[in-house]
Design a protein around this motif. Structure first.
Motif, PDB file in Angstrom:
ATOM      1  N   GLN A   3       0.800  -1.393   0.070  1.00  7.40           N
ATOM      2  CA  GLN A   3      -0.015  -0.064   0.091  1.00  7.40           C
ATOM      3  C   GLN A   3       0.927   1.123  -0.005  1.00  7.40           C
ATOM      4  OE1 GLN A   3      -2.542   0.369   3.462  1.00  7.40           O
ATOM      5  NE2 GLN A   3      -3.560   2.146   2.870  1.00  7.40           N
ATOM      6  N   LEU A   4       0.684   2.152  -0.978  1.00 11.50           N
ATOM      7  CA  LEU A   4       1.439   3.237  -1.091  1.00 11.50           C
ATOM      8  C   LEU A   4       1.124   4.450  -0.152  1.00 11.50           C
ATOM      9  CD1 LEU A   4       3.773   5.031  -2.269  1.00 11.50           C
ATOM     10  CD2 LEU A   4       2.151   5.760  -4.172  1.00 11.50           C
ATOM     11  N   LEU A   5       2.007   5.104   0.600  1.00 10.80           N
ATOM     12  CA  LEU A   5       1.371   5.959   1.556  1.00 10.80           C
ATOM     13  C   LEU A   5       2.114   7.235   1.474  1.00 10.80           C
ATOM     14  CD1 LEU A   5       1.146   3.850   4.744  1.00 10.80           C
ATOM     15  CD2 LEU A   5      -0.799   4.664   3.432  1.00 10.80           C
ATOM     16  N   ASN A   6       3.498   7.322   1.448  1.00 12.28           N
ATOM     17  CA  ASN A   6       4.419   8.587   1.430  1.00 12.28           C
ATOM     18  C   ASN A   6       3.910   9.438   2.442  1.00 12.28           C
ATOM     19  OD1 ASN A   6       6.522   9.739   0.405  1.00 12.28           O
ATOM     20  ND2 ASN A   6       5.410  10.622  -0.899  1.00 12.28           N
ATOM     21  N   GLU A   7       4.018   8.944   3.721  1.00 11.77           N
ATOM     22  CA  GLU A   7       3.297   9.858   4.983  1.00 11.77           C
ATOM     23  C   GLU A   7       4.578  10.015   5.752  1.00 11.77           C
ATOM     24  OE1 GLU A   7      -0.019   8.389   6.730  1.00 11.77           O
ATOM     25  OE2 GLU A   7      -1.202   8.317   5.107  1.00 11.77           O
ATOM     26  N   PRO A   8       4.785  11.036   6.609  1.00 12.10           N
ATOM     27  CA  PRO A   8       5.959  11.350   7.391  1.00 12.10           C
ATOM     28  C   PRO A   8       5.800  10.473   8.747  1.00 12.10           C
ATOM     29  CG  PRO A   8       4.617  13.356   7.511  1.00 12.10           C
ATOM     30  CD  PRO A   8       3.907  12.498   6.322  1.00 12.10           C
ATOM     31  N   VAL A   9       7.079  10.186   9.209  1.00 11.25           N
ATOM     32  CA  VAL A   9       7.097   9.278  10.286  1.00 11.25           C
ATOM     33  C   VAL A   9       8.086  10.146  11.393  1.00 11.25           C
ATOM     34  CG1 VAL A   9       6.351   7.227   9.459  1.00 11.25           C
ATOM     35  CG2 VAL A   9       8.722   7.667   9.931  1.00 11.25           C
ATOM     36  N   TYR A  22       9.737   3.792  14.902  1.00 11.96           N
ATOM     37  CA  TYR A  22       9.190   5.007  14.478  1.00 11.96           C
ATOM     38  C   TYR A  22       7.619   5.001  14.878  1.00 11.96           C
ATOM     39  CZ  TYR A  22       6.996   2.111  10.825  1.00 11.96           C
ATOM     40  OH  TYR A  22       6.293   1.151  10.241  1.00 11.96           O
ATOM     41  N   ARG A  23       7.093   6.521  15.171  1.00 10.14           N
ATOM     42  CA  ARG A  23       5.847   6.538  15.299  1.00 10.14           C
ATOM     43  C   ARG A  23       5.222   6.978  14.189  1.00 10.14           C
ATOM     44  NH1 ARG A  23       4.898   6.193  20.788  1.00 10.14           N
ATOM     45  NH2 ARG A  23       6.980   6.314  22.060  1.00 10.14           N
ATOM     46  N   TRP A  24       3.924   6.360  13.893  1.00 12.95           N
ATOM     47  CA  TRP A  24       2.975   6.799  12.890  1.00 12.95           C
ATOM     48  C   TRP A  24       1.644   6.630  13.091  1.00 12.95           C
ATOM     49  CZ3 TRP A  24       0.519   3.016   9.475  1.00 12.95           C
ATOM     50  CH2 TRP A  24      -0.019   3.656   8.467  1.00 12.95           C
ATOM     51  N   ARG A  25       0.800   7.798  12.982  1.00 12.98           N
ATOM     52  CA  ARG A  25      -0.247   8.103  13.323  1.00 12.98           C
ATOM     53  C   ARG A  25      -0.614   7.403  14.861  1.00 12.98           C
ATOM     54  NH1 ARG A  25      -3.316   5.310   7.831  1.00 12.98           N
ATOM     55  NH2 ARG A  25      -3.042   6.879   6.468  1.00 12.98           N
ATOM     56  N   GLY A  26       0.070   7.895  15.575  1.00 14.31           N
ATOM     57  CA  GLY A  26      -0.122   7.677  17.089  1.00 14.31           C
ATOM     58  C   GLY A  26       0.520   6.292  17.659  1.00 14.31           C
ATOM     59  N   ASP A  27       0.752   5.654  16.706  1.00 14.14           N
ATOM     60  CA  ASP A  27       1.429   4.067  17.160  1.00 14.14           C
ATOM     61  C   ASP A  27       2.926   4.114  16.896  1.00 14.14           C
ATOM     62  OD1 ASP A  27      -1.169   3.269  17.937  1.00 14.14           O
ATOM     63  OD2 ASP A  27      -1.599   2.667  15.628  1.00 14.14           O
ATOM     64  N   ARG A  28       3.423   3.256  17.802  1.00 10.16           N
ATOM     65  CA  ARG A  28       4.924   3.010  17.821  1.00 10.16           C
ATOM     66  C   ARG A  28       5.343   1.769  17.180  1.00 10.16           C
ATOM     67  NH1 ARG A  28       9.266   1.113  20.683  1.00 10.16           N
ATOM     68  NH2 ARG A  28      10.975   2.438  20.814  1.00 10.16           N
ATOM     69  N   TYR A  29       5.996   1.690  16.114  1.00  8.04           N
ATOM     70  CA  TYR A  29       6.530   0.414  15.653  1.00  8.04           C
ATOM     71  C   TYR A  29       8.025   0.246  15.832  1.00  8.04           C
ATOM     72  CZ  TYR A  29       2.014   0.717  13.377  1.00  8.04           C
ATOM     73  OH  TYR A  29       0.559   0.845  13.202  1.00  8.04           O
ATOM     74  N   ALA A  62      17.046  14.400   3.819  1.00  6.65           N
ATOM     75  CA  ALA A  62      17.640  15.218   4.461  1.00  6.65           C
ATOM     76  C   ALA A  62      17.277  15.310   6.094  1.00  6.65           C
ATOM     77  CB  ALA A  62      17.146  16.565   3.977  1.00  6.65           C
ATOM     78  N   GLY A  63      17.143  13.943   6.677  1.00  8.38           N
ATOM     79  CA  GLY A  63      17.047  13.672   8.050  1.00  8.38           C
ATOM     80  C   GLY A  63      15.302  13.182   8.348  1.00  8.38           C
ATOM     81  N   ASP A  64      14.463  13.501   7.394  1.00  6.70           N
ATOM     82  CA  ASP A  64      13.243  13.589   7.273  1.00  6.70           C
ATOM     83  C   ASP A  64      13.075  12.033   7.064  1.00  6.70           C
ATOM     84  OD1 ASP A  64      12.791  16.020   8.609  1.00  6.70           O
ATOM     85  OD2 ASP A  64      12.510  16.651   6.578  1.00  6.70           O
ATOM     86  N   TRP A  65      12.146  11.261   7.418  1.00  2.00           N
ATOM     87  CA  TRP A  65      11.745   9.810   7.215  1.00  2.00           C
ATOM     88  C   TRP A  65      10.295   9.960   6.971  1.00  2.00           C
ATOM     89  CZ3 TRP A  65      14.814   5.635   7.356  1.00  2.00           C
ATOM     90  CH2 TRP A  65      16.123   5.693   8.076  1.00  2.00           C
ATOM     91  N   ARG A  66      10.109   9.050   5.787  1.00  2.44           N
ATOM     92  CA  ARG A  66       8.762   8.800   5.439  1.00  2.44           C
ATOM     93  C   ARG A  66       8.247   7.567   5.243  1.00  2.44           C
ATOM     94  NH1 ARG A  66       6.658  13.810   4.053  1.00  2.44           N
ATOM     95  NH2 ARG A  66       4.908  13.056   2.823  1.00  2.44           N
TER      96      ARG A  66
END
Length: 73
Positions: A3-9, A22-29, A62-66
């Motif tokens: 599933q293609l998302l391309n959202e920041p984490v 990482y944290r994504w949509r309030g959950d930790r993975y 540049a240091g930002d994860w997606r």
């Protein structure tokens, strides 16, 4: 197929700079292991979280994860 998302984490790193979670949509993975890297900017990793396990593709720029893709494990 993934599933293609391309959202920041929000990434978490250990003292040596390795991605550990990482944290994504309030959950930790938690990152269980790196399966493959495509250069120094894209990583396919195995993660575990509250919803179970999955394979995800993360991109770094540049240091930002997606979070780019999520694949069923």
């Amino acid at each position: 197929m993934g599933q293609l998302l391309n959202e920041p984490v929000i990434a978490e790193h250990d003292p040596s700079g390795r991605l550990t979670a990482y944290r994504w949509r309030g959950d930790r993975y938690t990152v269980d292991g790196i399966l493959k890297s495509y250069g120094a900017r894209v990583y396919r990793v195995r993660v575990s979280g509250a919803d179970g396990r999955a394979i995800v593709e993360l991109g770094r720029d540049a240091g930002d994860w997606r979070l780019r893709h999520v694949f069923p494990a």
